[in-house]
Design a protein around this motif. Structure first.
Motif, mmCIF file in Angstrom:
data_model
loop_
_atom_site.group_PDB
_atom_site.id
_atom_site.type_symbol
_atom_site.label_atom_id
_atom_site.label_comp_id
_atom_site.label_asym_id
_atom_site.label_seq_id
_atom_site.Cartn_x
_atom_site.Cartn_y
_atom_site.Cartn_z
ATOM 1 N N ASN A 57 -103.381 129.090 36.985
ATOM 2 C CA ASN A 57 -102.318 128.542 36.151
ATOM 3 C C ASN A 57 -102.006 127.070 36.432
ATOM 4 O OD1 ASN A 57 -101.332 131.020 34.624
ATOM 5 N ND2 ASN A 57 -101.375 131.739 36.734
ATOM 6 N N LYS A 58 -102.745 126.476 37.381
ATOM 7 C CA LYS A 58 -102.525 125.078 37.777
ATOM 8 C C LYS A 58 -101.034 124.820 38.048
ATOM 9 C CE LYS A 58 -106.614 123.190 35.475
ATOM 10 N NZ LYS A 58 -107.436 124.189 35.990
ATOM 11 N N VAL A 59 -100.505 125.623 38.950
ATOM 12 C CA VAL A 59 -99.082 125.592 39.278
ATOM 13 C C VAL A 59 -98.753 124.391 40.162
ATOM 14 C CG1 VAL A 59 -97.256 126.814 40.533
ATOM 15 C CG2 VAL A 59 -98.833 128.084 39.078
ATOM 16 N N TYR A 60 -97.626 123.798 39.861
ATOM 17 C CA TYR A 60 -97.031 122.827 40.780
ATOM 18 C C TYR A 60 -95.527 123.057 40.782
ATOM 19 C CZ TYR A 60 -95.993 119.917 36.633
ATOM 20 O OH TYR A 60 -95.560 119.448 35.418
ATOM 21 N N ILE A 61 -94.907 122.690 41.891
ATOM 22 C CA ILE A 61 -93.481 122.913 42.056
ATOM 23 C C ILE A 61 -92.803 121.571 42.280
ATOM 24 C CG2 ILE A 61 -91.698 123.989 43.497
ATOM 25 C CD1 ILE A 61 -93.796 126.180 44.133
ATOM 26 N N LYS A 62 -91.736 121.363 41.536
ATOM 27 C CA LYS A 62 -90.910 120.177 41.722
ATOM 28 C C LYS A 62 -89.607 120.629 42.363
ATOM 29 C CE LYS A 62 -90.759 119.075 37.294
ATOM 30 N NZ LYS A 62 -90.532 118.313 36.045
ATOM 31 N N PHE A 63 -89.046 119.781 43.184
ATOM 32 C CA PHE A 63 -87.721 120.084 43.697
ATOM 33 C C PHE A 63 -86.920 118.802 43.777
ATOM 34 C CE2 PHE A 63 -89.932 119.188 47.676
ATOM 35 C CZ PHE A 63 -89.004 118.450 48.400
ATOM 36 N N MET A 64 -85.612 118.966 43.722
ATOM 37 C CA MET A 64 -84.738 117.806 43.828
ATOM 38 C C MET A 64 -83.446 118.205 44.513
ATOM 39 S SD MET A 64 -83.559 117.454 39.884
ATOM 40 C CE MET A 64 -84.622 118.639 39.063
ATOM 41 N N CYS A 65 -82.916 117.266 45.224
ATOM 42 C CA CYS A 65 -81.604 117.418 45.821
ATOM 43 C C CYS A 65 -80.654 116.555 44.993
ATOM 44 C CB CYS A 65 -81.600 116.943 47.262
ATOM 45 S SG CYS A 65 -82.703 117.908 48.325
ATOM 46 N N ARG A 66 -79.443 117.064 44.803
ATOM 47 C CA ARG A 66 -78.482 116.261 44.051
ATOM 48 C C ARG A 66 -77.080 116.500 44.581
ATOM 49 N NH1 ARG A 66 -76.686 119.813 39.671
ATOM 50 N NH2 ARG A 66 -78.153 121.527 39.579
ATOM 51 N N GLU A 67 -76.318 115.443 44.498
ATOM 52 C CA GLU A 67 -74.927 115.531 44.912
ATOM 53 C C GLU A 67 -74.091 116.006 43.739
ATOM 54 O OE1 GLU A 67 -74.011 111.608 46.279
ATOM 55 O OE2 GLU A 67 -74.734 112.053 48.295
ATOM 56 N N LYS A 68 -73.108 116.825 44.055
ATOM 57 C CA LYS A 68 -72.229 117.355 43.027
ATOM 58 C C LYS A 68 -70.801 117.272 43.543
ATOM 59 C CE LYS A 68 -71.424 121.610 40.454
ATOM 60 N NZ LYS A 68 -71.850 122.989 40.250
ATOM 61 N N MET A 69 -69.930 116.798 42.691
ATOM 62 C CA MET A 69 -68.518 116.745 43.038
ATOM 63 C C MET A 69 -67.880 118.098 42.721
ATOM 64 S SD MET A 69 -67.830 113.808 44.340
ATOM 65 C CE MET A 69 -66.073 113.808 44.332
ATOM 66 N N VAL A 70 -67.147 118.639 43.675
ATOM 67 C CA VAL A 70 -66.447 119.906 43.453
ATOM 68 C C VAL A 70 -65.042 119.797 44.033
ATOM 69 C CG1 VAL A 70 -68.485 121.376 43.434
ATOM 70 C CG2 VAL A 70 -67.336 120.928 45.579
ATOM 71 N N LYS A 71 -64.160 120.580 43.472
ATOM 72 C CA LYS A 71 -62.832 120.700 44.038
ATOM 73 C C LYS A 71 -62.944 121.602 45.266
ATOM 74 C CE LYS A 71 -60.655 120.279 39.546
ATOM 75 N NZ LYS A 71 -59.890 120.972 38.512
ATOM 76 N N PRO A 72 -62.131 121.400 46.286
ATOM 77 C CA PRO A 72 -62.258 122.205 47.515
ATOM 78 C C PRO A 72 -62.296 123.719 47.263
ATOM 79 C CG PRO A 72 -60.741 120.412 47.880
ATOM 80 C CD PRO A 72 -61.102 120.380 46.403
ATOM 81 N N GLU A 73 -61.531 124.221 46.311
ATOM 82 C CA GLU A 73 -61.530 125.662 46.059
ATOM 83 C C GLU A 73 -62.783 126.136 45.352
ATOM 84 O OE1 GLU A 73 -59.275 123.642 42.713
ATOM 85 O OE2 GLU A 73 -59.144 123.585 44.891
ATOM 86 N N GLU A 74 -63.625 125.196 44.812
ATOM 87 C CA GLU A 74 -64.854 125.559 44.113
ATOM 88 C C GLU A 74 -66.082 125.534 45.022
ATOM 89 O OE1 GLU A 74 -63.855 123.793 39.682
ATOM 90 O OE2 GLU A 74 -65.207 122.709 40.997
ATOM 91 N N LYS A 75 -65.916 125.142 46.259
ATOM 92 C CA LYS A 75 -67.061 124.988 47.144
ATOM 93 C C LYS A 75 -67.865 126.274 47.229
ATOM 94 C CE LYS A 75 -68.515 123.559 51.688
ATOM 95 N NZ LYS A 75 -68.126 123.337 53.051
ATOM 96 N N THR A 76 -69.217 126.139 47.091
ATOM 97 C CA THR A 76 -70.098 127.308 47.142
ATOM 98 C C THR A 76 -70.759 127.431 48.479
ATOM 99 O OG1 THR A 76 -71.897 126.034 46.208
ATOM 100 C CG2 THR A 76 -70.560 127.360 44.681
#
Length: 76
Positions: A57-76
């Motif tokens: 299938n000629k597979v390749y994987i991309k990945f990325m890190c990203r910053e996200k702003m969240v309210k303290p009560e939304e932290k995952t």
């Protein structure tokens, strides 16, 4: 508050398409840790898929890190 999340995307060069991105259910304290996790997870996925599937299938994987702003009560 900023958090850093990792997204992985599995693609096929054969079909010229990618699956929907997958956000890991984990946050990182810094960029370097996220990048290491992306590299590790990419190798893990390649090992799970196996050479035959990757080559067929000629597979390749991309990945990325990203910053996200969240309210303290939304932290995952």
């Amino acid at each position: 508050m900023k958090i850093i999340i990792l997204s992985l995307i599995v693609c096929s060069a054969l079909y010229n398409e990618c699956e929907q991105s997958y956000d890991k259910n984990i946050t990182f304290n810094n960029w370097a840790d996220c990048m290491r996790a992306g590299t590790h997870d990419t190798l893990t996925l390649y090992n799970i898929m196996g050479d035959e599937y990757i080559n067929k299938n000629k597979v390749y994987i991309k990945f990325m890190c990203r910053e996200k702003m969240v309210k303290p009560e939304e932290k995952t």
